[in-house]
Design a protein around this motif. Sequence first.
Motif, short mmCIF file in Angstrom:
data_model
loop_
_atom_site.label_atom_id
_atom_site.label_comp_id
_atom_site.label_asym_id
_atom_site.label_seq_id
_atom_site.Cartn_x
_atom_site.Cartn_y
_atom_site.Cartn_z
N ALA A 235 44.91 79.14 61.84
CA ALA A 235 46.07 78.26 61.72
C ALA A 235 47.32 79.05 61.33
O ALA A 235 48.42 78.81 61.85
N PHE A 236 47.16 80.01 60.43
CA PHE A 236 48.29 80.80 59.95
C PHE A 236 48.93 81.60 61.09
O PHE A 236 50.14 81.50 61.34
N PHE A 237 48.14 82.37 61.80
CA PHE A 237 48.71 83.24 62.83
C PHE A 237 49.11 82.46 64.09
O PHE A 237 50.06 82.85 64.78
N THR A 238 48.40 81.38 64.37
CA THR A 238 48.80 80.55 65.52
C THR A 238 50.18 79.95 65.28
O THR A 238 51.04 79.91 66.17
N SER A 239 50.42 79.51 64.03
CA SER A 239 51.73 78.96 63.69
C SER A 239 52.83 80.01 63.84
O SER A 239 53.97 79.67 64.19
N LEU A 240 52.49 81.28 63.59
CA LEU A 240 53.47 82.35 63.69
C LEU A 240 53.68 82.83 65.14
O LEU A 240 54.48 83.73 65.38
N GLY A 241 52.95 82.24 66.08
CA GLY A 241 53.15 82.58 67.48
C GLY A 241 52.24 83.66 68.01
O GLY A 241 52.52 84.28 69.04
N LEU B 40 44.63 101.82 66.86
CA LEU B 40 44.98 100.40 66.86
C LEU B 40 45.49 100.00 65.47
O LEU B 40 44.93 100.42 64.47
N PRO B 41 46.57 99.21 65.41
CA PRO B 41 47.02 98.73 64.09
C PRO B 41 45.91 97.92 63.41
O PRO B 41 45.35 96.99 64.02
N PHE B 42 45.60 98.27 62.17
CA PHE B 42 44.56 97.58 61.42
C PHE B 42 45.17 97.09 60.12
O PHE B 42 45.54 97.87 59.24
N ILE B 43 45.29 95.78 60.00
CA ILE B 43 45.94 95.16 58.84
C ILE B 43 44.87 94.85 57.80
O ILE B 43 44.16 93.85 57.89
N SER B 44 44.75 95.75 56.81
CA SER B 44 43.70 95.58 55.80
C SER B 44 44.30 95.51 54.40
O SER B 44 43.62 95.80 53.42
N ASP B 45 45.56 95.12 54.32
CA ASP B 45 46.25 95.04 53.03
C ASP B 45 45.53 94.05 52.09
O ASP B 45 44.83 93.14 52.53
N PHE B 46 45.79 94.23 50.79
CA PHE B 46 45.21 93.32 49.80
C PHE B 46 45.96 91.99 49.82
O PHE B 46 47.19 91.96 49.71
N VAL B 47 45.19 90.92 49.97
CA VAL B 47 45.76 89.57 50.09
C VAL B 47 45.02 88.66 49.13
O VAL B 47 43.81 88.78 48.93
N GLY B 48 45.73 87.71 48.52
CA GLY B 48 45.10 86.72 47.66
C GLY B 48 45.47 85.32 48.07
O GLY B 48 46.66 84.99 48.16
N LEU B 49 44.45 84.50 48.35
CA LEU B 49 44.71 83.10 48.72
C LEU B 49 44.61 82.17 47.52
O LEU B 49 44.93 80.98 47.64
N HIS B 50 44.15 82.70 46.38
CA HIS B 50 43.89 81.85 45.23
C HIS B 50 45.18 81.36 44.56
O HIS B 50 45.14 80.43 43.77
N ARG B 51 46.31 82.01 44.87
CA ARG B 51 47.61 81.58 44.33
C ARG B 51 48.55 81.35 45.52
O ARG B 51 49.22 82.28 45.99
N ALA C 131 46.16 73.64 54.62
CA ALA C 131 45.76 72.30 55.03
C ALA C 131 44.56 72.36 55.97
O ALA C 131 43.61 71.55 55.86
N GLU C 132 44.57 73.31 56.90
CA GLU C 132 43.46 73.43 57.85
C GLU C 132 42.18 73.86 57.13
O GLU C 132 41.09 73.36 57.44
N TYR C 133 42.31 74.77 56.19
CA TYR C 133 41.13 75.21 55.43
C TYR C 133 40.53 74.03 54.65
O TYR C 133 39.31 73.82 54.66
N ALA C 134 41.41 73.25 53.99
CA ALA C 134 40.92 72.09 53.23
C ALA C 134 40.24 71.08 54.15
O ALA C 134 39.19 70.51 53.82
N ALA C 135 40.84 70.86 55.32
CA ALA C 135 40.26 69.91 56.28
C ALA C 135 38.91 70.41 56.78
O ALA C 135 37.95 69.63 56.95
N HIS C 136 38.83 71.72 57.03
CA HIS C 136 37.57 72.31 57.51
C HIS C 136 36.46 72.12 56.47
O HIS C 136 35.34 71.69 56.81
N MET C 137 36.74 72.42 55.21
CA MET C 137 35.73 72.27 54.17
C MET C 137 35.34 70.81 53.97
O MET C 137 34.17 70.51 53.71
N GLN C 138 36.32 69.91 54.15
CA GLN C 138 36.00 68.49 54.02
C GLN C 138 35.11 68.03 55.17
O GLN C 138 34.20 67.22 54.98
N ARG C 139 35.38 68.56 56.38
CA ARG C 139 34.51 68.23 57.52
C ARG C 139 33.07 68.64 57.24
O ARG C 139 32.13 67.92 57.58
#
Length: 971
Positions: free
Chosen positions: A673-679, A767-778, A811-819
Amino acid sequence: MRVGLDIGSTTIKCVVLDDRDQVAFDTYERHGSHIVEKARELLRRVDKEQLGGRPAYLAISGSAGMGLAEGCGVPFVQEVFATRVAAKRLAPAADVVIELGGEDAKILFLTGGTEVRMNGSCAGGTGAFIDQMATLLKMTPEELNAAAAGAQKTYTIASRCGVFAKSDIQPLINQGAAAGDIAASIYGAVVNQTIAGLAQGRPIAGNILYLGGPLTFNSVLRQSFDKALGAAGLCPEHSLHFVALGAAFYADGEFRLAEVADRMAHAGAGSYASQPPLFRDRAEYEAFHARHLKAAVPRVAFGAECGPVHIGIDAGSTTVKLAVIDQNAHLLFTDYQPNLGNPLPLIRGVLLGLYNAHPDLQVASVTATGYGEELVRSAFCADGGVVETVAHFTAARHFLPDVDFIIDIGGQDMKCFKIEGGAISDIFLNEACSSGCGSFLQTFAEALGYDVKEFAALGLFADKPVDLGSRCTVFMNSSVKQAQKDGASIQNISAGLSISVVKNALYKVIRASSPEELGRRIVVQGGTFYNEAVLRAFEKEMGVEVVRPDIAGLMGAFGAALHGMALAKPGQVSTLLKKEELLRFTQETKSVQCGGCTNHCQLTVNAFPGGRRLISGNRCEKPVTGKGGDGGLNLYRFKQELLARYKPAPAKRGTIGIPLCLNMYELLPFWHAFFTSLGFAVVTSPLSTRELYTAGQASIPSDTVCFPAKLAHGHIRALAEMGVDAIFYPCMSYNLDERLGDNHYNCPVVAYYPEVLEVNCPELARLPFISDFVGLHRPGDFKKKMPDILAKYFRGISKQEVARAADLAYAEYAAHMQRLRDKGAEIIEKARAAGKRIIVLAGRPYHVDPEVNHGIDALICRHGAAVVTEDSVAWHMEKFPTTVLNQWTYHSRLYAAAKYCTTQPDMDLVQLVSFGCGVDAITTDETREILQAGGKLYTQLKIDEITNLGAVNIRLRSLFAALDEKQRGEG
């Protein structure tokens, strides 16, 4: 003249070089553990026949050569260095040397930084492994190679243990797989073990030399390496003698070989660590022997007056056992034979013998058990079957009604059951090592030139049993040889090995913290306990007298017969084939690949007279019924379908590749959902397959990491080949906080494996490899930091776009877990309406990967249960105290799911555990405690790349049988 002596773990090699450094003499001989005697004889022979008593430059090398060299004052050359010296002299263009020996394996990188990789504590995948597998197939190593040359297909076989691989091979034999296909699969296992276990991510490329006995004598093994490496390796002249050649080239001191041989007679002798004897004196043994004679089944003459009989057939992993009892459970007849690869002809012969000897035979029931249960039932129309754990429990209860612990040690497997309230409450099976089983002793007896019964008896009155500890079956050869050199007698070695079997069983398989926790009313069974040294060692270690039935090796068959008798109705006549039908009996076997679904299972089809057939190797019911099974009550299937819906959308900014592995099995909805929204068009790697795994195998840096992590290498390679613009796989120390634990970390592998991939996968250099540190908890911090991360790889992505994409992703993640939760609730409701059991198949998100779980979810459904996941029920619970630091999100869910199961009478938990998962040493004990405190049974299934589900099916059937027994007791 120069002489090099290479004393290896199983062989001794010698070369003599003339004054132009040309080989004048060479020999390659097995020493049969008589190292000193063989080395002395060889030196005297060379001195007499090649040197005529003249001195020569001499050096000794090899894994078993150091002690001898030091003891007789001859220079020792380390074997890897010796190989390098010979390779530089004889094959200067070589880049890599792959050498397999009797118990060791090594890869020597000669260019791009000299480095050696050697096997450590496991000798799987070496020459001794190949020898053991050839013996299992009743072949010589030469015949194994010839059979493999005609192979049509290969199967997945473990090479992690020289004995335990039998657990993968034996079901294939029982199912009728072609010997040539199995032989080729054994070589494939050796290749995989060497590449994944030793290369550890370093590319094997350039000019490759194949050295050592296994690679010299097995052409198909060399071809298997060539195919896996995509190269044509060279097996040079004198490939058996490179270590000896290196020693000869490096020798710098002259010796008279006859004098060295004399000094060797006194080299290496010393003292060894010992243990107390098994018996103080003969009288203590006689009392012990008499006590165990009391546990005997009454035997009566097998005559016409016996009336209806009940037959139990145990088609085990290496043997076939059969027992016939009368209505009073008296034993009329027994038979015990090696299965010789196919149990059916043996069983047919025994049944025909019974019909011939007793023309008026009345058979009331025939019950099958063991690995070949389904095969026996289908072939001979047996009345029923019983899972082997229940068969053994039934037999043990016959001897000791209040038994609370049963241990069964067979040829290659070990089963232990704890009994509470008259039902099996816990089951232990050996998972990855069989060093505590019967074939462990048999291997050593044969290596030392003894029959196994004779060898076992030698240890009873040993005065100083060798303290051998507990080690890999193949590797313990080294300990035994050292003990021999230190003066240990065969008697003390035999006793030491018997004690080692017991310690393996108690402290490696059962992992008991103390003997007392296992029980005090114990029945021991299995053929290994006919060995009185093992039996005595077990009693001494446990500190309790146990019951060893006189039919210890027949308990499965006896228990099956008792089970059939208990279920038989008055006047029942068995459906067993009659004598005339047995005379006309035939078996046709073929192997086919199923195309009914994406699993592409390798099926073995056995056809019998009358249109009967047995299909094995299938993960679902489709090959049998034509239908795909009850996928509607399988949340694993639903998860897979949900993830398959995330397809790439039209893109303005290019394609982002996401590897479908590890935590992406849960976070794909978010990132899609994140990257699709970004095009971006979001492309996932294909579903895991065996081919995908092997394609990425060469870049795996550690053989001990879990299989799901190993698969990630194949997914990266697949994405690179799909032509994506960049691959996104971030490091994530934290997971989302579900408020169930003390913290919400990802496990170290999930959190940081992208860094491992980045430095080991060659595809990522292009190939570009995006492995940066990311946090979804905040979420707030995520929106602030993500624009800066993306700006390193892409232009023109605004903060506003990122914020909007983040909102959609959460929102998509929450909907997926609810499904998932909604579907889980629906499955539970339907299962209860249908009266089905509910199994929480608990693991990590990536256990949904069919290549990881091997269809265990479908197997549970085939047993009539519904399957849900830990994340579909954990939300019912709130945080509760645990005895461990509860800091990982996946573990918090697991503990919460286990706790929830204790509140639901019709719900039980089965935990999936990956081999190599260190943190699961903690989770398994905690989950077990939570379930047992709530009166529930704990079942653990260990899984890796091996696809055969024979042992898994036994454990699941044992669980369901125990639940049925428990339910009957409560009802």
